[in-house]
Design an enzyme around this catalytic site. Structure first.
Site, short mmCIF file in Angstrom:
data_model
loop_
_atom_site.label_atom_id
_atom_site.label_comp_id
_atom_site.label_asym_id
_atom_site.label_seq_id
_atom_site.Cartn_x
_atom_site.Cartn_y
_atom_site.Cartn_z
N CYS A 135 0.84 -1.21 0.00
CA CYS A 135 0.00 0.00 0.00
C CYS A 135 0.87 1.25 0.00
O CYS A 135 1.34 1.69 1.05
CB CYS A 135 -0.93 -0.02 1.21
N CYS A 138 -0.52 4.10 2.09
CA CYS A 138 -0.35 3.95 3.54
C CYS A 138 1.10 4.19 3.95
O CYS A 138 1.36 4.80 4.99
CB CYS A 138 -0.72 2.53 4.00
N ASP A 139 2.05 3.69 3.18
CA ASP A 139 3.44 3.64 3.64
C ASP A 139 4.41 4.54 2.88
O ASP A 139 5.57 4.66 3.26
CB ASP A 139 3.96 2.19 3.55
#
Ligand code: NAP
Length: 312
Positions: A135, A138-139
């Protein structure tokens, strides 16, 4: 265990599930949406969507909040964070057991979506959260001024590679062929981006590191030659696999596990519909998931009305 009875139980609270719920609840059919996680589905993790009609640009989370509000307006009951223990689609009524509840339903709409496929190579599981991520949204921010690799040649890989250039100093896009599968418009954007370097005809054999990832072992698919690539992170985007745990075996699926439906979203079992990414479909987008949900919602209502006529 508390028993809950509904005309329709929808498994999965993403765009397909919410859209189905809006149509069934508006059709005066009692509706529950159950999700193993938070509601919103995969788009909640997308930074931005620019191809959902009528919203030129909208955050994924913001769009899914609107789906949820819309379902709330028609009285859809929501059960997030439900650990599903079993699903019986064949019995009458159909039964879904979670740790907390037993749901009884006349119809079930499966909207469980799909999840990222793994490369299945050495180091992949070991370094999840320490340099391996599925992701970028997300990261990505963890990789400011770092070097990352994205694997794959589809829309996801190329879009996420572009997204990662916001943070990383260099993004390698490793693809097993010399031609991308991604849409031309997305390809062109990536080709123009100076931070993206394409590594063609290559696969990753192993992810290496110490505390964190620091190296990939690559193989040239033409020459079989191996090489090392120093990176701080790797984002595999090589496709998706359907979320069909507790469902497989009861229902007709293709060889990859995606559920087969007819044009009304009906599966091989009467009263059971499948919508969105979990079904075999030529396009997996928020708009098509929402469209599937609408079709299934309408036909689930028709099915329930026909059942009522039989029992009157
Ligand atoms: P995808 O289109 O199936 O592409 C997967 C890519 O990974 C392919 O390029 C494939 O290579 C490669 N691949 C597969 N297995 C591999 C392996 N074991 N090792 C190395 N490479 C491997 O998957 P996706 O990009 O996740 O997209 C899924 C669906 O969502 C698609 O329908 C896509 O159009 C849609 N999507 C749309 C958008 C958008 O329109 N904005 C954004 C994201 C996703 P080959 O090409 O050689 O097969």
């Amino acid at each position: 265990m508390q028993v809950k009875e509904f005309d329709t139980v929808i498994l999965g609270g993403g765009p397909a599930g919410f859209s189905a719920g809006i149509y069934t609840a508006r059709g005066n059919v009692s509706t529950a949406i159950i999700d193993i996680s938070m509601l919103g589905g995969q788009p909640s993790n997308y930074l931005e969507l620019e191809n959902y009609p009528a919203f030129m640009k909208i955050g994924g989370y913001d769009l899914m909040e609107k789906f949820e509000e819309h379902a709330d307006m028609f009285g859809v009951q929501k059960f997030p964070m439900q650990e599903i223990e079993s699903v019986d689609l064949v019995s009458s009524p159909k039964v879904i057991k979670t740790k907390e509840y037993e749901f009884l339903a006349k119809t079930v709409i499966i909207a469980t979506g799909a999840k990222p496929m793994k490369l299945g190579i050495k180091g992949e599981n070991e370094f999840i959260g320490r340099g391996v991520s599925y992701c970028a949204v997300c990261d990505g921010a963890f990789y400011k001024d770092k070097i990352v690799a994205v694997v794959g040649g589809g829309n996801s890989a190329v879009e996420e590679a572009i997204y990662l250039t916001k943070f990383a100093s260099r993004v390698y896009l490793i693809h097993r062929r010399d031609e991308l599968r991604a849409d031309k418009i997305i390809q062109e954007r990536a080709m123009k981006n100076e931070k993206i370097e394409f590594i063609w005809n290559s696969v990753v054999l192993e992810i290496q590191g110490a505390e964190l990832v620091n190296n990939l072992v690559l193989k040239d698919t033409n020459t079989n030659e191996q090489s090392n690539l120093a990176v701080d992170g790797i984002f595999p985007y090589i496709g998706i696999t359907p979320n069909v745990e507790n469902i497989s075996g009861q229902i007709a699926q293709d060889k990859s596990g995606f559920i087969l439906t007819d044009e009304t979203m009906k599966t091989s079992i009467d009263g059971v519909y499948a919508v969105g990414d979990v079904r075999k479909t030529p396009l997996r987008q928020v708009i098509t998931a929402a469209s599937d949900g609408a079709v299934a919602g309408v036909y689930a209502v028709k099915y329930i009305e026909a059942l009522k006529e039989i029992t009157v």
